[in-house]
Design an enzyme around this catalytic site. Structure first.
Site, PDB file in Angstrom:
ATOM      1  CG  LEU A 144     157.207 -26.733  13.274  1.00  0.00           C
ATOM      2  CD1 LEU A 144     156.178 -26.613  14.384  1.00  0.00           C
ATOM      3  CD2 LEU A 144     157.144 -25.509  12.375  1.00  0.00           C
ATOM      4  N   GLY A 145     161.581 -28.061  14.137  1.00  0.00           N
ATOM      5  CA  GLY A 145     162.865 -27.926  14.820  1.00  0.00           C
ATOM      6  C   GLY A 145     163.246 -29.218  15.494  1.00  0.00           C
ATOM      7  N   GLY A 202     165.910 -30.917  18.649  1.00  0.00           N
ATOM      8  CA  GLY A 202     166.860 -30.676  19.731  1.00  0.00           C
ATOM      9  C   GLY A 202     167.394 -31.993  20.230  1.00  0.00           C
ATOM     10  N   GLY A 254     164.325 -34.497  21.072  1.00  0.00           N
ATOM     11  CA  GLY A 254     163.236 -34.877  20.188  1.00  0.00           C
ATOM     12  C   GLY A 254     163.070 -33.915  19.038  1.00  0.00           C
ATOM     13  CB  ILE A 255     161.923 -34.185  15.753  1.00  0.00           C
ATOM     14  CG1 ILE A 255     163.245 -34.954  15.756  1.00  0.00           C
ATOM     15  CG2 ILE A 255     161.837 -33.301  14.523  1.00  0.00           C
ATOM     16  CD1 ILE A 255     163.388 -35.899  14.597  1.00  0.00           C
ATOM     17  CB  VAL A 256     158.873 -29.592  17.392  1.00  0.00           C
ATOM     18  CG1 VAL A 256     157.469 -29.005  17.362  1.00  0.00           C
ATOM     19  CG2 VAL A 256     159.367 -29.707  18.819  1.00  0.00           C
ATOM     20  CE  LYS A 269     160.739 -32.336  22.516  1.00  0.00           C
ATOM     21  NZ  LYS A 269     161.398 -31.346  23.340  1.00  0.00           N
ATOM     22  CG  ASP A 323     167.657 -24.674  28.072  1.00  0.00           C
ATOM     23  OD1 ASP A 323     168.538 -23.799  28.068  1.00  0.00           O
ATOM     24  OD2 ASP A 323     167.638 -25.623  27.283  1.00  0.00           O
TER      25      ASP A 323
END
Lengths: 245, 327
Positions: free
Chosen positions: B33-34, B36, B39-41, B54, B145
Site C-alpha cells: 500500500l505504501g 516510508g 516501514g512498509i504497509v 505495517k 506529521d
C-alpha cells in the site's frame, strides 16, 4: 531511574580524511569514553567515493552512532533525525542493560512480548524527552565543503530548534577542521543555544587538508576537560551512561 | 534521498504469509500500500477479511506507533487513526521483523480527492479534520506529521481519516516526526514543541498545498512568502483570515479555527439559489446589495417600534405616578 547526560559527537563531512590518526580508531576511543559518534556525509551533485562511504560508516559503527549520507538539500531534516535516533539508540542500550540485570543475560527489548515492549518503550520515550544532551559538532571545512557550509549552518540552527523543544537541557559546542593554523579550531564553547552560530560561521576559511582523526581526538579531549571541571564543581552522575553502554 | 539503512530493506511478494510468533495469527500479503522511512504497509488477508499490516525492521518504530494507536482505542468513539487489531513479531529467514495489524481504510489521498471532486469539498474535509484534531488535542496528543499523504478520504460517507500516526506526540514534548513544508519550525514561525497550534499550522499549510501541489521551498522571510502565496491564488484568498491566524499560531483550539472556517463560507440566500450559475458577478453583487438594504429597513422598523413602546411605558408609569399624587 536517574537521568544522566548523553554525550555525542556529530561529524559533518563530505569525504575521506587524509591527515593524522585513523578516524575509525578515534571513534572507537570516543566510545570507550562513553561518547557516541554520529556521522553525516554531505553530497552535492558529486558522489562520495566508495572509500569515503566506507570511512563514514566505519566511524559511526565504531563510535556506536548513526551514519547517513545525504544530499545537502535534505541536510536539516537529517541532522536532527540522526541526533535523535542516536539518542534513542543510546537510551535503549541503557534499558537493555537494566533488563539483563533483572531478567538475565538473554533479555533485551526485542525479546519481550509486544505488550511489555510497549511499556518499556514508554520509559525510553520519557528519558528521550528529559535526559540532558551534550553535542559536540565537528564540521569539515576543507575546500570541497565550502559551498555546502551555508546549508550546514541552517541545519545546525534547525537542530537547535528541534532539541530545544525537549524538556531536557542541551549543550552544544562547535569545532571546525582544519582550523586556522591548527588541525582543529574551536568556534563555539558549550552553549545551550546554537543561535549564536550566525556570527561565528562567517569566519570560516576552507582549506585543503582533512584531518578527521585529529579532530575526533580533540573532541574527546574537550569532552573530558568539561567533565573534569564539572566534577570539581558538583558531583554529577554524568558517568552513568558511560558505564552502562 | 537517504542512501543508508534507514529505508526498509525488504520487499515481500503477494502471497507471502506473515505468521506471528506470539499470537500465531496468519496473514497473507495481497499487495503493497505504501512505504516510508520507517516501514512498509501491506494490504493483507486475514481469514477473508482485508487488513493493513505495517512491517518494519525497527521494532521501536512499531512499538511506539502501537502505543499511540492503543491510546486512541482507549479514547474510543472517534475514528482518529485506524483501529488496531494485532501486534506481533515474525521470524523470517532467521531475523525478527516486527509488525502490527490495523483496519484497512480504503480511500484516496487528500490531494487526489480534491483534484477529482473539486474544491467544494475543501471546507468540508478541513472542518472534519479539525473536529478530529480537537478530539486528539483534548486527549493530550498532537498529531505532528500532518500532511496530505497521511490523510485519506473514504468514499461513502466522504470522511477524512488520519492514517500514519508515526509522528503523534504527547503534548509538551518535542515533535517526533515532521515534514518541512508543514513544519512551523522550518518556516521560522514557532517551536517544535507539541502543542495544538503546531497541528493547526500544518492544517493551514495543507490548504495552501492544495493550490500548490508541487509545494515550494523557503526563501527569505517565511511569513512574507506564505502571505504572498495565499494572495496569489483567488480561491486561497477567501480563506486568508483563518490561514494567517493559524500560521501565526493564534488559535488556541481546533474548534475555534473550525468555527471561523465555517463562518467564511458564503451561503447564497434561498432566492439566490434558483439563479443559474452563469449569472454575472455584477448581478450577484447587486442582489446581495438588495438583501442587505432590505435587512437594514427591517432593522429600522424594529427601532421605531421599540421607541414607541418605551415612550408608551414611560407615559403609563408617569400617569400612574400622577394618579397616586392626586389621590
Amino acid at each position: 531511574m536517574k537521568t544522566g547526560t548523553i554525550k555525542q559527537i556529530l561529524l559533518i563531512t563530505d569525504g575521506c580524511s587524509n591527515h593524522g590518526e585513523d578516524p575509525v580508531a578515534m571513534a572507537a576511543l570516543a566510545r570507550e569514553f562513553g561518547i557516541t559518534v554520529n556521522v553525516i556525509g554531505v553530497m552535492e551533485n558529486d558522489i562520495i567515493d566508495e572509500q569515503g562511504v566506507r570511512e563514514i560508516e566505519g566511524i559511526a559503527r565504531q563510535g556506536g552512532g548513526v551514519s547517513q549520507i545525504v544530499y545537502s538539500q535534505v541536510l536539516s531534516q537529517t541532522v536532527q533525525m540522526v541526533t535523535r535516533k542516536a539518542m534513542t539508540q543510546t537510551l535503549q542500550g541503557v534499558v537493555n542493560q537494566e533488563l539483563r540485570q533483572i531478567l538475565g543475560n538473554q533479555a533485551s527489548l526485542e525479546n519481550l512480548p509486544p505488550e511489555k515492549r510497549g511499556e518499556v518503550l514508554e520509559v525510553v520515550d520519557e528519558l528521550n524527552e528529559t535526559v540532558d544532551l551534550e553535542v559536540l559538532i565537528l564540521v569539515d571545512t576543507s575546500a570541497s565543503m565550502k559551498h555546502k557550509l551555508p546549508t550546514v549552518k541552517e541545519a545546525l540552527l534547525d537542530l537547535s530548534l528541534s532539541l530545544n523543544a525537549r524538556m531536557g537541557n542541551n549543550q552544544f559546542s562547535l569545532f571546525i577542521f582544519p582550523g586556522k593554523g591548527n588541525e582543529v579550531e574551536k568556534l563555539l564553547d558549550w552553549t545551550p543555544k546554537l543561535e549564536s552560530l550566525t556570527t561565528v560561521f562567517a569566519k570560516l576559511n576552507p582549506s585543503g587538508m582533512t584531518p578527521t582523526g585529529p579532530a575526533l581526538k580533540e573532541a574527546i579531549t574537550y569532552f573530558k576537560e568539561k567533565h573534569s571541571v564539572r566534577g570539581y564543581l558538583s558531583r554529577h552522575d554524568d558517568e552513568f551512561y558511560e558505564e552502562s553502554i | 534521498m537517504m542512501m543508508n539503512s534507514m529505508k526498509s530493506p525488504f520487499n515481500f511478494a503477494s502471497g507471502t504469509i506473515i505468521q506471528g510468533k506470539w499470537h500465531h495469527n496468519r496473514y497473507t500479503i495481497i499487495r503493497e500500500l505504501g512505504r516510508g522511512a520507517n516501514g512498509i504497509v501491506y494490504l493483507a488477508d486475514w481469514n477473508g477479511k482485508k487488513v493493513a499490516i505495517k512491517v518494519s525492521d525497527n521494532h521501536v518504530t512499531i512499538t511506539s506507533e502501537v502505543n499511540v494507536l492503543k491510546s486512541f482505542t482507549k479514547a474510543q468513539g472517534v475514528s482518529l487513526g485506524p483501529s488496531l487489531f494485532d501486534v506481533d513479531d515474525w521470524i523470517h529467514n532467521g531475523s525478527q521483523i516486527s509488525f502490527y495489524v490495523m483496519e484497512y481504510i480504503a480511500g484516496t489521498d487528500l490531494l487526489t480527492f480534491i483534484k477529482q471532486n473539486g474544491t467544494t469539498w475543501l471546507p468540508v474535509l478541513i472542518s472534519q479534520l479539525l473536529t478530529d484534531l480537537d478530539y486528539l488535542h483534548k486527549n493530550g496528543w498532537v498529531f505532528g506529521d500532518l500532511k496530505p499523504e497521511n490523510l485519506l478520504v473514504t468514499k461513502s460517507p466522504v470522511k477524512i481519516r488520519c492514517i500514519d500516526v508515526g509522528g503523534t506526540t504527547m503534548q509538551g514534548r518535542a515533535i517526533k516526526e515532521f515534514t518541512e513544508f508543514f513544519d512551523r519550525g522550518y518556516w521560522g514561525l514557532g517551536s517544535r514543541r507539541a502543542e495544538p497550534s503546531y497541528d493547526l499550522f500544518a492544517v493551514a499549510m495543507i490548504v495552501i498545498n492544495l493550490f500548490y501541489p508541487k509545494r515550494f521551498q523557503k526563501h527569505g522571510v517565511g511569513i512574507e512568502q506564505l502571505k504572498k502565496a495565499i494572495q496569489d491564488v483567488k480561491e486561497l484568498r477567501q480563506y486568508r483570515p483563518i490561514l494567517l491566524k493559524a500560521l501565526a499560531g493564534k488559535y488556541s483550539s481546533a474548534t475555534e479555527m473550525k468555527k471561523e472556517l465555517l463562518k467564511l463560507i458564503h451561503f447564497p440566500s434561498a432566492h439566490h439559489q434558483t439563479t443559474p450559475k452563469y449569472q454575472t458577478n455584477k448581478n450577484q453583487r447587486a442582489q446581495t446589495n438588495n438583501t442587505r438594504t432590505r435587512r437594514k429597513k427591517q432593522k429600522n422598523k424594529h427601532g421605531i417600534l421599540e421607541t414607541i413602546l418605551i415612550v408608551a411605558i414611560v407615559c403609563i408609569i408617569y400617569a400612574v405616578y400622577i394618579f397616586e399624587q392626586i389621590m
